[in-house]
Design a protein around this motif. Structure first.
Motif: not given
Length: 186
Positions: A52, A54, A57-58, A63-65, A67
């Motif tokens: 994972d 996330r 990357r965050a 970030k994903d949509h 976040e």
């Protein structure tokens, strides 16, 4: 002169023999061995690796949509509060005529220069790594040995020997006299 003659005939035996006979005939025994080897089936299912990214990357801004929308909403709220605070401060500067500051010129000059960029040293989060191992599937199959024995045979033909004895000639003694019993010479 009187002579005694003796003739003797010896006994004769006729012996005939037949040798004994032993005939043997054998058939070989047979041994048949059939083997089926033992086998082992080993199967190793692949493990499952889940990574994972996330948090990693965050931590540097990707970030994903969900976040991203939360961060944008938080940034919008923060920007609105900072803008309200800046406008209120500028209004206070304009209202403070007792300071004798040229507030409009100073505010215009301050707003014409963008703020200096900030460099932020931030910690990058590690990705979440989870590995699920599956056990080895081990299936042994026993081997088999099949043994067939066919015993051999022994055939015997035995004829005993024979001995035949018979008298071919019987013994005899023959006695006779020759000559005269009267003496003529005197």
């Amino acid at each position: 002169m009187l002579r005694l003659n003796i003739s003797q005939q010896y006994a004769k035996i006729d012996i005939t023999t037949e040798r004994p006979f032993l005939g043997m005939k054998t058939t070989a025994s047979k041994l048949d061995i059939q083997t089926e080897p033992a086998t082992v089936e080993i199967r190793q299912p692949q493990g499952e690796l889940e990574i994972d990214n996330r948090p990693f990357r965050a931590s540097y801004g990707i970030k994903d949509h969900g976040e991203f929308l939360r961060d944008c909403a938080e940034l919008g709220k923060q920007t609105a509060l900072e803008t309200i605070g800046r406008i209120a401060q500028e209004g206070d500067r304009l209202a403070a005529i007792e300071t004798q500051e040229n507030a409009i010129a100073n505010i215009a000059a301050e707003s014409s220069y963008p703020p200096a960029p900030e460099i932020t040293w931030a910690h990058l989060e590690k990705p979440i790594i989870h590995y699920t191992a599956h056990p080895v599937e081990f299936t042994p199959i026993e081997g088999h040995v099949t043994i067939n024995v066919e015993p051999g045979t022994l055939d015997m033909d035995y004829r005993p020997g024979t001995v035949n004895i018979r008298m071919a000639q019987y013994q005899s003694i023959k006695m006779w006299t020759t000559g005269s019993a009267v003496d003529m010479s005197a």
